[in-house]
Design an enzyme around this catalytic site. Structure first.
Site, PDB file in Angstrom:
ATOM      1  N   LYS A  11       0.834  -1.213   0.000  1.00 55.05           N
ATOM      2  CA  LYS A  11       0.000   0.000   0.000  1.00 55.05           C
ATOM      3  C   LYS A  11       0.870   1.266   0.000  1.00 55.05           C
ATOM      4  O   LYS A  11       1.953   1.261  -0.575  1.00 55.05           O
ATOM      5  CB  LYS A  11      -0.982  -0.040   1.181  1.00 55.05           C
ATOM      6  CG  LYS A  11      -1.809  -1.338   1.186  1.00 55.05           C
ATOM      7  CD  LYS A  11      -3.006  -1.289   2.089  1.00 55.05           C
ATOM      8  CE  LYS A  11      -3.750  -2.603   1.979  1.00 55.05           C
ATOM      9  NZ  LYS A  11      -4.971  -2.629   2.791  1.00 55.05           N
ATOM     10  N   GLY A 173      -7.707  -4.685   6.818  1.00 57.69           N
ATOM     11  CA  GLY A 173      -7.093  -3.823   7.820  1.00 57.69           C
ATOM     12  C   GLY A 173      -7.881  -3.724   9.114  1.00 57.69           C
ATOM     13  O   GLY A 173      -7.600  -2.877   9.957  1.00 57.69           O
ATOM     14  N   SER A 212      -6.960  -9.146   6.329  1.00 54.28           N
ATOM     15  CA  SER A 212      -6.408  -9.531   7.633  1.00 54.28           C
ATOM     16  C   SER A 212      -5.821 -10.948   7.648  1.00 54.28           C
ATOM     17  O   SER A 212      -5.926 -11.658   8.650  1.00 54.28           O
ATOM     18  CB  SER A 212      -7.459  -9.351   8.740  1.00 54.28           C
ATOM     19  OG  SER A 212      -7.851  -7.992   8.828  1.00 54.28           O
TER      20      SER A 212
HETATM   21  P1  PGA Z   1      -4.902  -6.385   5.163  1.00 53.05           P
HETATM   22  O1  PGA Z   1      -5.039  -5.791   3.669  1.00 53.05           O
HETATM   23  O2  PGA Z   1      -4.148  -7.684   5.045  1.00 53.05           O
HETATM   24  O3  PGA Z   1      -4.110  -5.332   5.915  1.00 53.05           O
HETATM   25  O4  PGA Z   1      -6.265  -6.578   5.690  1.00 53.05           O
HETATM   26  C1  PGA Z   1      -5.264  -6.627   2.565  1.00 53.05           C
HETATM   27  C2  PGA Z   1      -5.406  -5.785   1.316  1.00 53.05           C
HETATM   28  O5  PGA Z   1      -6.052  -4.737   1.360  1.00 53.05           O
HETATM   29  O6  PGA Z   1      -4.869  -6.148   0.246  1.00 53.05           O
END
Ligand code: PGA
Length: 251
Positions: A11, A173, A212
């Site tokens: 990200k 997230g 997550s």
């Molecule tokens: P996360 O994000 O593992 O932090 O939940 C996954 C993503 O948005 O690709």
């Protein structure tokens, strides 16, 4: 058999210094030989990561690309051809953060999908429902519509060189993970939708789960029949955790 893929979505994180540390951490990991591994740094750090991971059996991808495949007058965007030139082999498309915050439509995502493939990049098409949509019982309809937009525009054959990532928005997230059964239900529906057009092709398409994913839940998720790996956000910023997730995808 489908070869699992674990993809780390970094990200909008990182500085040159923290990215250098993360590269070193990823290089130290013992990665399974039967799993494809990819990382998706911010565009600004792609060259640094491509160079830093040279020889490490880790692919590098972009987090988005422009609707136009080739370089040109489109301020602020990055062309798929430029990503390819920089050493990327994949690109995330239609991530929910872009669909929600930047109002990216199914049509825009479909154009980007074609742009990516025109430049030889493998698109990782992200689909997923919001909490409200899940609670309203609309999950399969929403995901089906997001997938159909690309199938309708480019034909199911385009998925012979693409990956799908199911990412329930409420699980991204948030620390909330879809249960393996909840995820499997949607993955099976995605595969069935592809199979309705081409059953053999559908058997070969990798469908990743995202939301997550961490070392503690990865093996259970990856054990489901239609889950072919993961798209990992937060946990991919920790190289040891990411390495453990990659190993969980191995046999
Ligand atoms: P996360 O994000 O593992 O932090 O939940 C996954 C993503 O948005 O690709």
């Amino acid at each position: 058999m489908r070869r699992p893929l674990v993809a780390g979505n970094w990200k909008m994180h990182g500085t040159r210094a923290s990215v250098a540390e993360l590269i070193e951490g990823v290089r130290r990991q013992v990665l399974p030989g039967d799993v494809d591994v990819a990382v998706f740094p911010a565009c600004l750090h792609v060259a640094q990561v491509v160079e830093g991971l040279a020889g490490a059996s880790v692919m590098v991808g972009g987090q988005d690309c422009a609707v136009e495949p080739l370089q040109g007058a489109l301020t602020g965007e990055v062309a798929a051809s430029q990503l390819q030139d920089a050493g990327c082999v994949m690109v995330l498309l239609g991530h929910s953060e872009r669909r929600q915050v930047l109002a990216e439509s199914d049509q825009v995502v479909a154009r980007k999908f074609a742009a990516a493939q025109a430049c030889g990049l493998v698109p990782v098409l992200c689909v997923g429902e919001t909490l409200e949509q899940r609670q309203a019982g609309e999950t399969l309809a929403v995901v089906g519509r997001q997938l159909a937009a690309v199938i309708d525009a480019h034909g199911v054959a385009a998925f012979s060189a693409a990956v799908v990532a199911y990412e329930p928005v409420w699980a991204i997230g948030s620390g909330l993970t879809a249960s393996p059964e909840q995820a499997q239900e949607v993955h099976a529906a995605i595969r069935a939708q592809l199979a309705a057009a081409d059953a053999e092709l559908a058997r070969g398409v990798r469908i990743l789960y995202g939301g997550s994913v961490k070392a503690a839940n990865a093996a259970e998720l990856f054990g489901m029949p239609d889950i072919d790996g993961g798209l990992v956000g937060g946990a991919s910023l920790n190289a040891d955790e990411f390495g453990a997730i990659c190993r969980a995808a191995g046999s």
